[in-house]
Design a protein around this motif. Structure first.
Motif, PDB file in Angstrom:
ATOM      1  N   ILE A 154      -3.851   4.685   9.840  1.00 25.21           N
ATOM      2  CA  ILE A 154      -4.419   4.182   8.585  1.00 25.21           C
ATOM      3  C   ILE A 154      -3.711   2.886   8.173  1.00 25.21           C
ATOM      4  O   ILE A 154      -4.363   1.909   7.772  1.00 25.21           O
ATOM      5  CB  ILE A 154      -4.358   5.269   7.492  1.00 25.21           C
ATOM      6  CG1 ILE A 154      -5.354   6.377   7.863  1.00 25.21           C
ATOM      7  CG2 ILE A 154      -4.657   4.687   6.110  1.00 25.21           C
ATOM      8  CD1 ILE A 154      -5.491   7.493   6.875  1.00 25.21           C
ATOM      9  N   ALA A 155      -2.389   2.866   8.311  1.00 27.07           N
ATOM     10  CA  ALA A 155      -1.648   1.638   7.983  1.00 27.07           C
ATOM     11  C   ALA A 155      -2.145   0.469   8.858  1.00 27.07           C
ATOM     12  O   ALA A 155      -2.337  -0.646   8.369  1.00 27.07           O
ATOM     13  CB  ALA A 155      -0.148   1.856   8.181  1.00 27.07           C
ATOM     14  N   LYS A 156      -2.381   0.738  10.140  1.00 25.76           N
ATOM     15  CA  LYS A 156      -2.869  -0.324  11.040  1.00 25.76           C
ATOM     16  C   LYS A 156      -4.244  -0.818  10.604  1.00 25.76           C
ATOM     17  O   LYS A 156      -4.526  -2.014  10.630  1.00 25.76           O
ATOM     18  CB  LYS A 156      -2.969   0.216  12.480  1.00 25.76           C
ATOM     19  CG  LYS A 156      -1.618   0.403  13.160  1.00 25.76           C
ATOM     20  CD  LYS A 156      -1.759   0.646  14.653  1.00 25.76           C
ATOM     21  CE  LYS A 156      -2.362   1.978  14.970  1.00 25.76           C
ATOM     22  NZ  LYS A 156      -2.187   2.410  16.367  1.00 25.76           N
ATOM     23  N   CYS A 170     -14.267   7.472   5.013  1.00 29.08           N
ATOM     24  CA  CYS A 170     -14.303   6.135   4.411  1.00 29.08           C
ATOM     25  C   CYS A 170     -13.982   5.106   5.490  1.00 29.08           C
ATOM     26  O   CYS A 170     -13.284   5.418   6.449  1.00 29.08           O
ATOM     27  CB  CYS A 170     -13.212   5.985   3.353  1.00 29.08           C
ATOM     28  SG  CYS A 170     -13.372   7.072   1.945  1.00 29.08           S
ATOM     29  N   TYR A 171     -14.468   3.897   5.302  1.00 30.46           N
ATOM     30  CA  TYR A 171     -13.969   2.782   6.112  1.00 30.46           C
ATOM     31  C   TYR A 171     -12.728   2.239   5.402  1.00 30.46           C
ATOM     32  O   TYR A 171     -12.752   1.995   4.194  1.00 30.46           O
ATOM     33  CB  TYR A 171     -15.030   1.698   6.265  1.00 30.46           C
ATOM     34  CG  TYR A 171     -16.208   2.188   7.080  1.00 30.46           C
ATOM     35  CD1 TYR A 171     -16.026   2.537   8.413  1.00 30.46           C
ATOM     36  CD2 TYR A 171     -17.478   2.317   6.525  1.00 30.46           C
ATOM     37  CE1 TYR A 171     -17.085   3.014   9.178  1.00 30.46           C
ATOM     38  CE2 TYR A 171     -18.542   2.801   7.277  1.00 30.46           C
ATOM     39  CZ  TYR A 171     -18.334   3.144   8.602  1.00 30.46           C
ATOM     40  OH  TYR A 171     -19.370   3.631   9.355  1.00 30.46           O
ATOM     41  N   VAL A 172     -11.657   2.072   6.161  1.00 29.31           N
ATOM     42  CA  VAL A 172     -10.389   1.656   5.554  1.00 29.31           C
ATOM     43  C   VAL A 172     -10.002   0.283   6.108  1.00 29.31           C
ATOM     44  O   VAL A 172      -9.865   0.113   7.323  1.00 29.31           O
ATOM     45  CB  VAL A 172      -9.277   2.683   5.862  1.00 29.31           C
ATOM     46  CG1 VAL A 172      -7.958   2.248   5.241  1.00 29.31           C
ATOM     47  CG2 VAL A 172      -9.667   4.071   5.343  1.00 29.31           C
ATOM     48  N   TRP A 228       0.846  -1.193   0.000  1.00 34.31           N
ATOM     49  CA  TRP A 228       0.000   0.000   0.000  1.00 34.31           C
ATOM     50  C   TRP A 228       0.876   1.235   0.000  1.00 34.31           C
ATOM     51  O   TRP A 228       1.906   1.285   0.684  1.00 34.31           O
ATOM     52  CB  TRP A 228      -0.898   0.011   1.243  1.00 34.31           C
ATOM     53  CG  TRP A 228      -2.127  -0.790   0.990  1.00 34.31           C
ATOM     54  CD1 TRP A 228      -2.301  -2.121   1.218  1.00 34.31           C
ATOM     55  CD2 TRP A 228      -3.354  -0.302   0.422  1.00 34.31           C
ATOM     56  NE1 TRP A 228      -3.563  -2.506   0.825  1.00 34.31           N
ATOM     57  CE2 TRP A 228      -4.226  -1.409   0.331  1.00 34.31           C
ATOM     58  CE3 TRP A 228      -3.786   0.943  -0.027  1.00 34.31           C
ATOM     59  CZ2 TRP A 228      -5.518  -1.299  -0.168  1.00 34.31           C
ATOM     60  CZ3 TRP A 228      -5.075   1.051  -0.523  1.00 34.31           C
ATOM     61  CH2 TRP A 228      -5.924  -0.060  -0.602  1.00 34.31           C
ATOM     62  N   ILE A 229       0.446   2.221  -0.762  1.00 37.38           N
ATOM     63  CA  ILE A 229       1.186   3.487  -0.860  1.00 37.38           C
ATOM     64  C   ILE A 229       0.338   4.555  -0.184  1.00 37.38           C
ATOM     65  O   ILE A 229      -0.758   4.877  -0.661  1.00 37.38           O
ATOM     66  CB  ILE A 229       1.421   3.843  -2.346  1.00 37.38           C
ATOM     67  CG1 ILE A 229       2.213   2.720  -3.029  1.00 37.38           C
ATOM     68  CG2 ILE A 229       2.135   5.189  -2.473  1.00 37.38           C
ATOM     69  CD1 ILE A 229       1.914   2.552  -4.489  1.00 37.38           C
ATOM     70  N   LEU A 230       0.803   5.025   0.948  1.00 38.09           N
ATOM     71  CA  LEU A 230       0.067   6.064   1.676  1.00 38.09           C
ATOM     72  C   LEU A 230       0.775   7.388   1.419  1.00 38.09           C
ATOM     73  O   LEU A 230       1.937   7.558   1.796  1.00 38.09           O
ATOM     74  CB  LEU A 230       0.013   5.730   3.171  1.00 38.09           C
ATOM     75  CG  LEU A 230      -0.571   4.350   3.510  1.00 38.09           C
ATOM     76  CD1 LEU A 230      -0.659   4.156   5.023  1.00 38.09           C
ATOM     77  CD2 LEU A 230      -1.959   4.163   2.876  1.00 38.09           C
ATOM     78  N   ASN A 231       0.075   8.279   0.758  1.00 37.31           N
ATOM     79  CA  ASN A 231       0.732   9.511   0.298  1.00 37.31           C
ATOM     80  C   ASN A 231       0.305  10.750   1.082  1.00 37.31           C
ATOM     81  O   ASN A 231      -0.872  11.026   1.228  1.00 37.31           O
ATOM     82  CB  ASN A 231       0.407   9.751  -1.182  1.00 37.31           C
ATOM     83  CG  ASN A 231       0.993  11.061  -1.655  1.00 37.31           C
ATOM     84  OD1 ASN A 231       2.191  11.294  -1.492  1.00 37.31           O
ATOM     85  ND2 ASN A 231       0.171  11.934  -2.194  1.00 37.31           N
TER      86      ASN A 231
END
Ligand code: G6P
Ligand code: MN
Length: 444
Positions: A325-327, A360-362, A141-144
């Protein structure tokens, strides 16, 4: 429990220490195996890398730390890319702010003509980075965090649609945390309704645990002077952010009903924002003289002493947000976050094929936007103008099309005429020769 490899692209940014401290304090929930910093500036990277290595050795000695300017070396086997690039650095941010001011236009890093210039530098660089991320770690995943988020997000959807990329901004969450504080509640005890575009949105409801909407009373209290909006728990205690948060009160007085994102003041009051600026010393100068200097001095001090004893692990909203968000992705927690996502009906009376910023649900399969429903004519009209500007700017960039760039700037809400749009565009092109796509006017 699985252990993760994280690569920070733009690893020599002043924001890296905050993120790394967040990774350390969150290690129970997101265990790290390896951390790699990647940057194009090897000199700054050596300082940041040296600092991070000492920090990690103290708190998480089992984590492998390295840094490199070589993406091919760094990217394989990655679980998460955290991307926070600024092509041209703060020096070029200074130009993005100062050039528009010469024409009496808003000089801001992400809004107006300055934001356009930033996008023309960031989009090509981001597309290259994201293509490499997909090539070497297709599952990652790319979190920008790189700006301008909206336009980068639109560009990635067009140029690298296969990427699992998510564009994030800490401003909605920073305002949520601040509003929770004003209400005397915990952030986690409230549910915020929000819609808009990045740096261009509104809070439309704040529910407590009993389902009561606290926003109408909060707006009333703000308007009657009983509550202020500047209480802010984040690190942004500098005068610019204090002043910026005060702007929420003014905008709420003009347009009561919703609570606006701070950045909207550049669109509602461009003339007043220009008048407040010192064209010789803008935000970029302040950031270079303070945050940049202080962060690198701290890093060098730590390296000199080979010890981090004075360095606190306290970190702000910015570092924790990307990690939360990563978690949520890593462990399919489906928590609720405001992110930039294809609309596809989330805002039912807005274009479906463009990126909007909504809750959003992530989870592990990605993001599921939460339905916003219909938005009012005022906000819709503003968003349509801004989104049309963004779409044209992104197309201008990807297609190297001067005509579209001029149309984009002419549509921008902070620019009052095509004549000024052309003047500022031409000077920005001149100033960004080594970064911009090849824009050639056809008829001028
Ligand atoms: C907020 C915004 C970011 C922006 C930053 C600039 O956090 O959400 O997108 O980059 O402010 O802050 P600065 O202190 O550098 O002016
Ligand atoms: Mn932002």
């Amino acid at each position: 429990m699985k252990k993760f490899k994280i690569v920070i692209v733009g690893g020599a940014s002043t924001y890296t220490p905050g993120i790394v401290k967040g990774l350390i304090t969150n290690n129970d929930e997101l265990p790290l195996k390896e951390l790699v910093l990647v940057d194009i500036n090897g000199e700054r990277l050596d300082i940041m890398g040296g600092f991070v290595r000492i920090l990690m050795a103290k708190y998480l000695p089992d984590v492998k730390v390295s840094w490199t300017t070589n993406r091919e070396e760094a990217f394989p086997g990655t679980d998460f890319f955290f991307v926070q690039i600024r092509p041209g650095g703060l020096k070029q941010r200074e130009q993005d702010e100062k050039i528009p001011l010469k024409y009496g236009l808003v000089g801001q890093e992400t809004c107006g003509a300055g934001g356009f210039a930033f996008a023309m530098r960031s989009i090509p660089a981001m597309v290259e980075i994201v293509k490499d991320a997909v090539k070497y770690s297709p599952e990652a995943w790319i979190l920008n965090y790189s700006n301008p988020e909206s336009m980068i997000s639109e560009a990635l959807n067009r140029a690298v649609p296969e990427a699992k990329a998510l564009c994030l901004c800490d401003m909605p969450i920073s305002q949520e945390v601040s509003l929770a504080k004003v209400l005397g509640k915990g952030h986690k005890d409230l549910t915020f309704k929000y819609f808009g575009l990045n740096h261009f949105g509104w809070f439309s409801a704040i529910y407590d645990k009993d389902g009561k909407d606290l926003l109408p009373q909060l707006v009333k209290d703000i308007l009657e002077g009983n509550k202020n909006t500047i209480d802010h728990v984040d690190i942004k205690t500098d005068p610019y952010w204090q002043e910026t948060f005060k702007g929420i009160i003014k905008m709420t007085k003009y347009f009561p009903g919703f609570i606006p994102l701070t950045y909207l003041q550049y669109y509602f009051f461009p003339d007043e924002m220009v008048a407040k600026e010192n064209p010789e010393y803008t935000r970029a100068n302040f950031v270079m003289d303070h945050r940049e200097k202080e962060v690198f001095e701290e890093c060098e001090e730590v390296i000199k002493n080979s010890s981090v004893s004075d360095s606190s692990l306290l970190t702000g909203v910015h570092g924790n947000y990307i990690i939360d968000i990563a978690k949520s992705i890593a462990f399919d927690k489906k928590e609720r976050f405001v992110v930039n996502v294809l609309n596809e009906g989330a805002i039912s009376n807005f274009r479906e094929d463009v990126v909007v910023e909504v809750p959003c649900y992530v989870g592990s399969q990605g993001v599921e936007p939460i339905a916003v429903g219909k938005i009012p004519t005022f906000q819709k009209g503003l968003m349509e103008m801004e989104k049309s500007y963004e779409v044209l700017a992104v197309e201008a960039c990807l297609e190297e099309d001067y005509d579209k760039a001029l149309k984009a700037l002419t549509l921008n809400l902070t620019i009052p005429s095509a004549g000024l749009a052309k003047k500022v565009l031409d000077e920005l092109i001149e100033n960004n020769k080594e970064y911009f796509p090849d824009f050639k006017p056809r008829y001028f």
